[in-house]
Design a protein around this motif. Structure first.
Motif, PDB file in Angstrom:
ATOM      1  N   VAL A 119      38.108   3.781  13.743  1.00  0.00           N
ATOM      2  CA  VAL A 119      37.902   5.190  13.394  1.00  0.00           C
ATOM      3  C   VAL A 119      37.217   5.927  14.539  1.00  0.00           C
ATOM      4  N   SER A 120      36.226   5.295  15.169  1.00  0.00           N
ATOM      5  CA  SER A 120      35.554   5.906  16.318  1.00  0.00           C
ATOM      6  C   SER A 120      36.539   6.131  17.464  1.00  0.00           C
ATOM      7  N   TRP A 121      37.399   5.149  17.689  1.00  0.00           N
ATOM      8  CA  TRP A 121      38.418   5.260  18.733  1.00  0.00           C
ATOM      9  C   TRP A 121      39.388   6.406  18.447  1.00  0.00           C
ATOM     10  N   LEU A 122      39.817   6.525  17.193  1.00  0.00           N
ATOM     11  CA  LEU A 122      40.708   7.621  16.805  1.00  0.00           C
ATOM     12  C   LEU A 122      40.033   8.978  16.983  1.00  0.00           C
ATOM     13  N   SER A 123      38.749   9.054  16.645  1.00  0.00           N
ATOM     14  CA  SER A 123      38.003  10.305  16.779  1.00  0.00           C
ATOM     15  C   SER A 123      37.934  10.741  18.240  1.00  0.00           C
ATOM     16  N   THR A 124      37.661   9.791  19.121  1.00  0.00           N
ATOM     17  CA  THR A 124      37.618  10.107  20.548  1.00  0.00           C
ATOM     18  C   THR A 124      38.984  10.576  21.034  1.00  0.00           C
ATOM     19  N   GLY A 125      40.044   9.918  20.578  1.00  0.00           N
ATOM     20  CA  GLY A 125      41.395  10.322  20.962  1.00  0.00           C
ATOM     21  C   GLY A 125      41.725  11.721  20.487  1.00  0.00           C
TER      22      GLY A 125
END
Length: 231
Positions: A119-125
């Motif tokens: 989820v953190s990775w998706l948010s950064t993307g």
């Protein structure tokens, strides 16, 4: 605080590398095409990969370039019979872990730490995509080029005596595909930058001699490299 992008990559490598062999792909290999059934996700261990689309009229757009230590998930998660939204093509010789989509989704759903990291990775993307759209809309074609050069410096930049070498071979056409412009427009803008001694271009490699000039022209907000990258 641990980098969430690094975290999801590390968790997946740790979990899947035990059972999945490293696969090698030559430069110019196509991993998947737009609208192909989504069967796999990919962990990029080494090399560079372009993600993009081809317009109905044949114009190619590169949405992002990924380098080492990247996760490639380009479909709607947890949907029945999903399809890839973009194509993926290697820009150099690459090493990847190729993971079945179902195995990846099961891993995310059953491992809370992996879900949080993902989820953190998706948010950064999401933030990266929003910032790119902002730059292209607010700054026009020339400003869009300057913004892409700044992002390339952040992702691939190597400090040299002449400035910041973008350690990724790029043709004028590939740079145009990244900025959603035509090669002719990009060539004119690059010529202006060379004449002002802002950049060098030798052997398909760009060196930015005056990064501050580019930043001032686009009112750069000096975002973190994690947000302001080409990936």
């Amino acid at each position: 605080m641990q980098d969430p992008h690094f975290s999801i990559y590390s968790l997946m490598v740790q979990f899947f590398q035990k059972n999945e062999p490293i696969q090698k792909f030559k430069s110019g290999s196509v991993l998947f095409q737009e609208k192909d059934p989504a069967q796999y996700v990919y962990l990029l261990l080494k090399g560079s990969i372009a993600l993009g689309r081809v317009h109905l009229r044949g114009k190619e757009f590169i949405l992002k370039i990924l380098n080492d230590r990247e996760l490639i998930v380009e479909y709607q998660l947890f949907k029945a019979n999903p399809r890839y939204q973009f194509y993926a093509k290697t820009l150099s010789d690459c090493e990847l872990l190729v993971i079945k989509r179902e195995q990846f989704e099961d891993f995310i759903l059953t491992d809370p730490e992996a879900m949080n990291a993902f989820v953190s990775w998706l948010s950064t993307g999401y933030l990266k995509a929003q910032m790119k759209c902002q730059d292209l809309i607010m700054n026009g074609k020339k400003g869009g080029l300057y913004s892409i050069l700044i992002r390339l410096c952040n992702t691939y930049g190597v400090k040299t005596e002449d400035g910041i070498l973008i350690d990724l071979p790029l043709t004028h056409q590939e740079l145009a595909n990244l900025t959603y412009g035509t090669r002719e427009v990009i060539q004119r803008s690059l010529k202006e930058l060379r004449e002002k001694d802002i950049i060098l271009y030798e052997n398909q490699m760009f060196t930015v001699k005056n990064l501050n000039y580019l930043k001032e022209e686009v009112d750069c907000q000096n975002c973190s490299f994690e947000i302001c990258g080409i990936n």
